[in-house]
Scaffold this motif. Structure first.
Motif, PDB file in Angstrom:
ATOM      1  N   ASP A 131       6.216 -10.287   5.074  1.00 40.76           N
ATOM      2  CA  ASP A 131       5.463  -9.329   4.270  1.00 40.76           C
ATOM      3  C   ASP A 131       4.378  -8.666   5.109  1.00 40.76           C
ATOM      4  OD1 ASP A 131       6.793  -9.755   1.806  1.00 40.76           O
ATOM      5  OD2 ASP A 131       5.677 -11.612   1.524  1.00 40.76           O
ATOM      6  N   ALA A 132       4.428  -7.344   5.164  1.00 44.18           N
ATOM      7  CA  ALA A 132       3.396  -6.532   5.800  1.00 44.18           C
ATOM      8  C   ALA A 132       2.668  -5.751   4.709  1.00 44.18           C
ATOM      9  CB  ALA A 132       4.034  -5.577   6.809  1.00 44.18           C
ATOM     10  N   PRO A 133       1.561  -5.101   5.036  1.00 43.96           N
ATOM     11  CA  PRO A 133       0.802  -4.401   3.995  1.00 43.96           C
ATOM     12  C   PRO A 133       1.587  -3.321   3.258  1.00 43.96           C
ATOM     13  CG  PRO A 133      -0.559  -4.704   5.941  1.00 43.96           C
ATOM     14  CD  PRO A 133       0.815  -5.135   6.317  1.00 43.96           C
ATOM     15  N   PHE A 134       2.599  -2.716   3.905  1.00 38.36           N
ATOM     16  CA  PHE A 134       3.353  -1.633   3.280  1.00 38.36           C
ATOM     17  C   PHE A 134       4.649  -2.107   2.641  1.00 38.36           C
ATOM     18  CE2 PHE A 134       4.400  -2.000   7.751  1.00 38.36           C
ATOM     19  CZ  PHE A 134       5.772  -2.141   7.727  1.00 38.36           C
ATOM     20  N   GLY A 135       4.991  -3.400   2.779  1.00 34.51           N
ATOM     21  CA  GLY A 135       6.227  -3.926   2.218  1.00 34.51           C
ATOM     22  C   GLY A 135       6.871  -4.948   3.123  1.00 34.51           C
ATOM     23  N   ARG A 136       8.110  -5.290   2.832  1.00 39.30           N
ATOM     24  CA  ARG A 136       8.815  -6.330   3.582  1.00 39.30           C
ATOM     25  C   ARG A 136       9.448  -5.747   4.838  1.00 39.30           C
ATOM     26  NH1 ARG A 136      13.096  -8.547   0.881  1.00 39.30           N
ATOM     27  NH2 ARG A 136      12.728 -10.717   1.434  1.00 39.30           N
ATOM     28  N   ILE A 158       0.846  -1.192   0.000  1.00 39.62           N
ATOM     29  CA  ILE A 158       0.000   0.000   0.000  1.00 39.62           C
ATOM     30  C   ILE A 158       0.878   1.237   0.000  1.00 39.62           C
ATOM     31  CG2 ILE A 158      -1.888  -1.178   1.194  1.00 39.62           C
ATOM     32  CD1 ILE A 158      -1.021   0.215   3.749  1.00 39.62           C
ATOM     33  N   LEU A 159       0.430   2.292  -0.673  1.00 39.94           N
ATOM     34  CA  LEU A 159       1.223   3.498  -0.838  1.00 39.94           C
ATOM     35  C   LEU A 159       0.859   4.577   0.162  1.00 39.94           C
ATOM     36  CD1 LEU A 159       1.351   3.683  -4.745  1.00 39.94           C
ATOM     37  CD2 LEU A 159       3.014   2.681  -3.168  1.00 39.94           C
ATOM     38  N   ASP A 213       6.213   5.715   5.177  1.00 44.66           N
ATOM     39  CA  ASP A 213       5.729   6.351   3.947  1.00 44.66           C
ATOM     40  C   ASP A 213       6.519   5.797   2.764  1.00 44.66           C
ATOM     41  OD1 ASP A 213       4.862   7.957   1.904  1.00 44.66           O
ATOM     42  OD2 ASP A 213       5.180   9.846   2.965  1.00 44.66           O
ATOM     43  N   ARG A 214       5.865   4.985   1.939  1.00 47.53           N
ATOM     44  CA  ARG A 214       6.545   4.397   0.785  1.00 47.53           C
ATOM     45  C   ARG A 214       7.091   5.464  -0.148  1.00 47.53           C
ATOM     46  NH1 ARG A 214       8.308  -0.686   0.456  1.00 47.53           N
ATOM     47  NH2 ARG A 214       8.775   0.090  -1.618  1.00 47.53           N
ATOM     48  N   ALA A 215       6.394   6.585  -0.257  1.00 45.52           N
ATOM     49  CA  ALA A 215       6.866   7.660  -1.124  1.00 45.52           C
ATOM     50  C   ALA A 215       8.207   8.197  -0.650  1.00 45.52           C
ATOM     51  CB  ALA A 215       5.827   8.780  -1.183  1.00 45.52           C
ATOM     52  N   ASP A 226      15.846  -6.339   0.013  1.00 47.44           N
ATOM     53  CA  ASP A 226      15.134  -5.066  -0.098  1.00 47.44           C
ATOM     54  C   ASP A 226      13.963  -5.056   0.880  1.00 47.44           C
ATOM     55  OD1 ASP A 226      13.894  -2.739  -0.812  1.00 47.44           O
ATOM     56  OD2 ASP A 226      13.700  -3.216  -2.930  1.00 47.44           O
ATOM     57  N   VAL A 227      14.080  -4.251   1.934  1.00 47.10           N
ATOM     58  CA  VAL A 227      13.018  -4.145   2.936  1.00 47.10           C
ATOM     59  C   VAL A 227      12.584  -2.695   3.078  1.00 47.10           C
ATOM     60  CG1 VAL A 227      13.738  -6.185   4.236  1.00 47.10           C
ATOM     61  CG2 VAL A 227      14.707  -3.955   4.822  1.00 47.10           C
ATOM     62  N   ALA A 228      11.340  -2.512   3.483  1.00 46.04           N
ATOM     63  CA  ALA A 228      10.818  -1.167   3.753  1.00 46.04           C
ATOM     64  C   ALA A 228      11.062  -0.760   5.196  1.00 46.04           C
ATOM     65  CB  ALA A 228       9.318  -1.119   3.452  1.00 46.04           C
ATOM     66  N   LEU A 229      11.160  -1.758   6.081  1.00 45.20           N
ATOM     67  CA  LEU A 229      11.310  -1.491   7.511  1.00 45.20           C
ATOM     68  C   LEU A 229      12.194  -2.552   8.145  1.00 45.20           C
ATOM     69  CD1 LEU A 229      10.400  -0.036  10.186  1.00 45.20           C
ATOM     70  CD2 LEU A 229       8.484  -1.664  10.252  1.00 45.20           C
ATOM     71  N   ILE A 230      13.088  -2.104   9.005  1.00 44.02           N
ATOM     72  CA  ILE A 230      13.852  -2.975   9.899  1.00 44.02           C
ATOM     73  C   ILE A 230      13.384  -2.690  11.322  1.00 44.02           C
ATOM     74  CG2 ILE A 230      16.127  -3.332  10.951  1.00 44.02           C
ATOM     75  CD1 ILE A 230      17.320  -2.661   8.150  1.00 44.02           C
ATOM     76  N   VAL A 231      13.141  -3.739  12.105  1.00 43.27           N
ATOM     77  CA  VAL A 231      12.767  -3.545  13.499  1.00 43.27           C
ATOM     78  C   VAL A 231      13.893  -4.043  14.400  1.00 43.27           C
ATOM     79  CG1 VAL A 231      10.295  -3.639  13.050  1.00 43.27           C
ATOM     80  CG2 VAL A 231      11.514  -5.739  13.656  1.00 43.27           C
ATOM     81  N   VAL A 232      14.065  -3.332  15.526  1.00 37.62           N
ATOM     82  CA  VAL A 232      15.137  -3.658  16.464  1.00 37.62           C
ATOM     83  C   VAL A 232      14.616  -3.578  17.902  1.00 37.62           C
ATOM     84  CG1 VAL A 232      17.557  -3.242  17.059  1.00 37.62           C
ATOM     85  CG2 VAL A 232      16.695  -2.489  14.832  1.00 37.62           C
TER      86      VAL A 232
END
Length: 280
Positions: A156-161, A7-8, A260-262, A181-187
């Motif tokens: 995979d989450a709704p906004f990306g990997r 989702i964008l 924000d994917r943008a 290629d990930v949109a988010l890293i969690v720590v």
């Protein structure tokens, strides 16, 4: 789901900061309160800190509350909370019994479990890098009571990997390259006050900049009943390395911001370092 179908629109996430105690039920009550607060702030994904469920007086105390993978009060709490609040929950870490390849009754796995808004488990990561630190009166050796994992985990989450890591993993950039290629890293973390003051923000911002993605870090933060002091400063960092939100003091709380994917696309378009990688 691939990033092509993510989702964008901005996706709201929260990191919970806690000061966990040697009492599991008290910690679960506090985590439940903070999850509800995050959901009330519009969070669609909530990250808990490492050891959110238990910080014992001795390292071996965690053996008494270890759970078998698939069932137990901590696992049920995470699934029920995700279902009740209709949010993704990344459950910090909890101690799981070592059953394969052979049982190990002296150690546990320090495990992150991910539950979707239906309360269904979607991912599992066993912490790979185990903390060891000696300075003055401070002495830590996680390998005494924790067996390391070996598998990189992305879901995979709704906004990306989303790439999963835990605390000391933060010092090993090769782990994050293995995520792809990930949109988010969690720590989720429990950085000591000493190491956190020196390196926490620097390492988090570096991982965001070099992977051109968001980094969400949920920390233990304060003086615990066992005498340990943790650094806190839970935060969300964007792909340019800018801090979107941060808890600047000790004590429990919630840090909320948007993925924000943008913004990811903008950073990668203007400085295409991700595409310019040569050594893989």
């Amino acid at each position: 789901m691939s990033d092509r179908h993510a989702i964008l629109t901005p996706f709201r996430v929260s990191a919970l900061q806690m000061v966990s105690t040697p009492e599991r039920e008290r910690n679960l009550d506090e985590a439940g309160r903070l999850i509800a607060q995050a959901a009330g702030e519009g969070a669609q994904l909530v990250l808990l800190p490492e050891y959110f469920c238990f910080m014992g007086h001795r390292e071996a105390d965690k053996l008494a509350i270890r759970e078998t993978y698939g069932d137990g009060p901590i696992q049920r709490f995470l699934a029920d909370s995700a279902r009740r609040h209709r949010v993704w929950i990344i459950g910090g870490t909890l101690p799981l019994a070592v059953t394969t390849p052979t049982p190990d009754h002296a150690r546990v796995l320090n495990t992150t479990l991910v539950f979707d808004p239906e309360g269904v488990e979607r991912a599992r990561y066993d912490k790979i890098h185990l903390f060891n630190f000696e300075k003055g009166s401070e002495s830590f050796d996680e390998a005494r009571t924790i067996r390391p994992g070996s598998e990189v985990c992305v879901f995979d989450a709704p906004f990306g990997r989303v790439g999963l890591s835990v605390c000391y993993d933060l010092r090993f950039p090769e782990l994050y390259r293995r995520m792809g290629d990930v949109a988010l890293i969690v720590v989720p973390s429990a950085f000591t006050y000493t190491t956190g003051r020196a390196h926490w923000e620097t390492l988090l911002r570096a991982r965001a900049v070099e992977n051109q993605c968001y980094v969400l870090a949920a920390a233990q933060g304060g003086t615990h009943e066992n005498g340990r002091r943790t650094w806190g400063h839970s935060m969300l960092i964007d792909p340019w390395g800018e801090i979107v939100g941060q808890r600047s003091d000790e004590g429990p709380g919630v840090v909320t911001g948007d993925i924000d994917r943008a913004r990811i696309d903008e950073v990668r378009r203007s400085l295409p370092a991700w595409r310019h990688r040569v050594l893989r």
